[in-house]
Write an enzyme that holds these catalytic residues in place. Sequence first.
Site, mmCIF file in Angstrom:
data_model
loop_
_atom_site.group_PDB
_atom_site.id
_atom_site.type_symbol
_atom_site.label_atom_id
_atom_site.label_comp_id
_atom_site.label_asym_id
_atom_site.label_seq_id
_atom_site.Cartn_x
_atom_site.Cartn_y
_atom_site.Cartn_z
ATOM 1 N N ARG A 219 -25.474 0.142 7.784
ATOM 2 C CA ARG A 219 -25.317 -1.310 7.610
ATOM 3 C C ARG A 219 -25.890 -2.078 8.802
ATOM 4 N NH1 ARG A 219 -20.087 -3.246 4.301
ATOM 5 N NH2 ARG A 219 -21.032 -2.739 2.300
ATOM 6 N N GLU B 93 -19.625 -3.626 10.832
ATOM 7 C CA GLU B 93 -20.520 -2.744 11.607
ATOM 8 C C GLU B 93 -21.653 -3.532 12.261
ATOM 9 O OE1 GLU B 93 -19.444 -2.097 8.502
ATOM 10 O OE2 GLU B 93 -18.307 -0.245 8.716
ATOM 11 N N LYS C 79 0.853 -1.184 0.000
ATOM 12 C CA LYS C 79 0.000 0.000 0.000
ATOM 13 C C LYS C 79 0.897 1.245 0.000
ATOM 14 C CE LYS C 79 -4.286 1.470 2.217
ATOM 15 N NZ LYS C 79 -5.338 1.059 3.177
HETATM 16 C C1 TPP Z 1 -19.041 -0.362 5.158
HETATM 17 C C2 TPP Z 1 -17.766 0.444 5.203
HETATM 18 N N1 TPP Z 1 -17.104 0.548 6.385
HETATM 19 C C3 TPP Z 1 -15.965 1.252 6.455
HETATM 20 C C4 TPP Z 1 -15.484 1.910 5.342
HETATM 21 C C5 TPP Z 1 -14.232 2.754 5.433
HETATM 22 N N2 TPP Z 1 -13.134 2.142 4.643
HETATM 23 C C6 TPP Z 1 -12.869 2.495 3.403
HETATM 24 S S1 TPP Z 1 -11.589 1.682 2.754
HETATM 25 C C7 TPP Z 1 -11.374 0.829 4.212
HETATM 26 C C8 TPP Z 1 -10.279 -0.168 4.345
HETATM 27 C C9 TPP Z 1 -10.325 -1.122 3.205
HETATM 28 O O1 TPP Z 1 -9.230 -2.006 3.322
HETATM 29 P P1 TPP Z 1 -8.872 -2.892 2.063
HETATM 30 O O2 TPP Z 1 -10.121 -3.489 1.521
HETATM 31 O O3 TPP Z 1 -7.826 -3.809 2.491
HETATM 32 O O4 TPP Z 1 -8.363 -1.857 0.965
HETATM 33 P P2 TPP Z 1 -6.974 -1.050 0.957
HETATM 34 O O5 TPP Z 1 -7.301 0.337 1.427
HETATM 35 O O6 TPP Z 1 -6.015 -1.769 1.825
HETATM 36 O O7 TPP Z 1 -6.546 -1.068 -0.490
HETATM 37 C C10 TPP Z 1 -12.313 1.193 5.143
HETATM 38 C C11 TPP Z 1 -12.421 0.635 6.515
HETATM 39 C C12 TPP Z 1 -16.221 1.796 4.143
HETATM 40 N N3 TPP Z 1 -15.824 2.417 2.999
HETATM 41 N N4 TPP Z 1 -17.341 1.056 4.103
HETATM 42 MG MG MG Z 2 -5.837 -3.766 2.385
#
Ligand code: TPP
Ligand code: MG
Length: 620
Positions: A392, A364, A280
Amino acid sequence: MEFLKQLKLPDDIKNLNYDELKKLAAETRQLIIEVCAKNGGHIAPSLGVVELTLSLLKNFDPLHDRIIWDVGHQSYAYKILTDRLERFHTLRQFKGISGFNKPSESPYDAFGVGHTSTSVSAALGIRMADEIIGKKRKIVAIIGDGALTAGLAFEGLNNLGHLDKDMIVILNDNEMSISKNVGAISSYLSRAMTGEFYTHLRKDVQNILEHAPLGDKLLKMAKKFEEGLKGLFTPGILFEELGLKYIGPIDGHDLKELDKAIHNAKIQDGPTLIHVITKKGKGFKPAEENPEKFHGVSSFDIETGKPIKFKGKTFTEVFGDALLELAKQHDNIVAITAAMKPGTGLNKFAETFPERFFDVGIAEQHAVTFAAGLAISGCKPYVAIYSTFLQRAYDQIIHDVALQNLPVIFCIDRAGLVGADGPTHHGSFDISYLRTVPNIHIMLPKDEFELIEMLKLSYELDAPVAIRYPRGDIKVYDLPKIPVTLYEPEVINDSGEILIISAGHIFDEVFEAYNNLKNKFSVALLNLRFLKPLNIEKILEIAKNKKMIITVEENSVNGGVGDEILSILAENNVYPEKFIKLGIPDRFIEHGSVKELRKLIRLDAKSIEEKIISEWEKID
Ligand SMILES: Cc1ncc(C[n+]2csc(CCOP(=O)(O)OP(=O)(O)O)c2C)c(N)n1
Ligand SMILES: [Mg+2]
Ligand SMILES: CC(=O)[C@@H](O)[C@H](O)COP(=O)(O)O
C-alpha cells in the site's frame, strides 16, 4: 445445528420471526466456534456480526443486491447462511473455503477482499456500473471502525458523498481494530458509546437554566442550540458533513433495531450510513474477554479457549526482542506499526518505550511518510509492516524515503508464503517491488543470528533498509556463525559443478536438499544475505566455472533474486549451461499450510532436489 440444517439458506431467513432468528443466531455462533476451534480463524470479528448478517440477509437479496464486507475476515456467518454451510468445516484449509470473501468461491460474495478499507470504494464502483449499465439493486458496504482509520476509506466516503448516489454503508463499530482501536476517528466514534455524557450535560444545563434569572427564555434558546450541541456528541455530524445521512448509533445485536435502521436507510435518497455498535467475540466468553487475542487464532480448546499447538520461537519474536535491545542502546530508535502491534512483535517495545512507539492505525502510507519525517529529524524509525500490507505504501517508500535517502528501516514481516490467509496475504512481491528502488538496502536473514546481526547493521547505516522475514518459527542450522558483513554472502561451499544460491529463510528447504545431494553430486551452496547492494565480484567469482546455477527464493520469480543474478551473469558474459530460477510462480497462490503450499509450487526440499537432479541429467 438442527434448526440451521433444516432451512433453505438464505431464502428461508426472510420468513423467520425474531425468536427463530435468535435460535438461528445461536446455532450459527456455535458452528463458528466449533470450526474455528479446529481450523483456527478470525473468530471474534465473525461472532460480533451474526445478528447484523441475519438482518442483512433478511432485508436484502444477496444474489441480486450486492453486500460487500470490508476485509471479509468477519464473514463466517455470511458464508454459513448463504451457500457454504456444508463446506464451512473446510474453512482456511488447503482446497477448502477461504477465510475471506471471494467471488470465485460463491456468487454471494460480491467482491474479493482481505486488505482493509476497500469496501466503500468497491461498492461505489459497483453502484456506478449499475447506473451506467442500467441495473437497479441495493448496494451495501460493511466497514469496521478499524478499517475506517485508513485513508482509502475516506477517499471512498468522500467520493460517495460527492456523487450522492443511493448506497448504504454500515459502520460496524466494536471499538476494536486488532488491538483497541486508535486515532482521533476512533475516539470521535466512541463518543457515541458514551451517550450518557451528552444526557448528563443536557440535564445539568437544564437545571442551571431553570433556576437562573430569565431561565425560561434561556432554556428556549438552549433548546434551539441543542441540535448543534447534540451534533458535537454523536458522530453523525462527521458523516453528514461528508454528504451521507446518518442513522445511529444502534445496538448491532438487536435484530428489531437493525431491521428498523435498514428499512429507514433503504427508503432514503442518496447515501446513508448506519452506525451499529457491536461486541467483538460476542457469544464466546474467552473472545469477549480478550477480543485482541481472539481476533485471529490457531486451533484452540473449546472449553478453555487455550491454544492447542504451541508455536516455537518465531522470527517475529526474535525481531521484537532484538529491536528492544537495540532501542535500549540508542534512544533515537522509534518503532511504528500500522495497527498490527501484536502481529509484528512490538508489544514489549510499546510497554518499555511508550513515548517511542507509534500505532498509527490502519494507515501504512502514513506510517512510511511519518517515518520519513522522523528520520529527517534525527530519529531511526523501525517500521514493522507485513509484506503484503506494505504494498500500500510503495510510493511513500520511493518518494518520501529512498529519494531522500533517509534512514528508515522497513521490518517486513510475513514475507513469503503465509499459509491459511492465502493470496491476499502472501508476501510474494516485496523483493521484486523493492529491488527497483535506488538507495534501499535489502537484507535476507535465514535465521535468528542473521536477523539480529542485520538489525544491528541497519542502525549503523545512514540509508533506507528493508529486512524481510517470514511468519512462523525460526529454524536452527548446524553451521558456523560467519560474521554478518554488509555486502558479503555466506559461502557454505564454493566448489562443485552445481551452484545453489539461497535467498533468506527458504534456506531450510535448500539446506535439506543440499545435504541430500552433496554425496551424489558436486554442489556448491551460497546463502546470499544481501540482495542490495549485491557483491557482484563474489558472485561472479563463484559462478564463473559452474555448469548449472539455481537460485531459490520465497518471493515471486518475477523480478526477484533470480532475475537479479541472471542479469548480472549475462552482463558479465558468464553463461552456465543451465540457469534455474525457483520461487513463487507467476500466479496467485491459494490458501493452505505453508508446507502444503511449498509442495504445491515445488519449493519444498524434495522438489528442489528432484529439479536439480532432472536438470543435471539433461546436461551430463
Ligand atoms: C491494509 C491492511 N492493513 C492491515 C490489515 C490487518 N487487519 C485485518 S483486520 C484488521 C482490523 C480491522 O478492524 P475493524 O475494521 O474494526 O474490524 P474488526 O476486526 O473489529 O471486526 C487489521 C488491522 C489488513 N487486513 N489490511
Ligand atoms: Mg472493529
Ligand atoms: C485479517 C487480517 O488481515 C489479519 O488478521 C491477518 O490475518 C493477520 O495475520 P497473522 O495471523 O499472520 O498475524
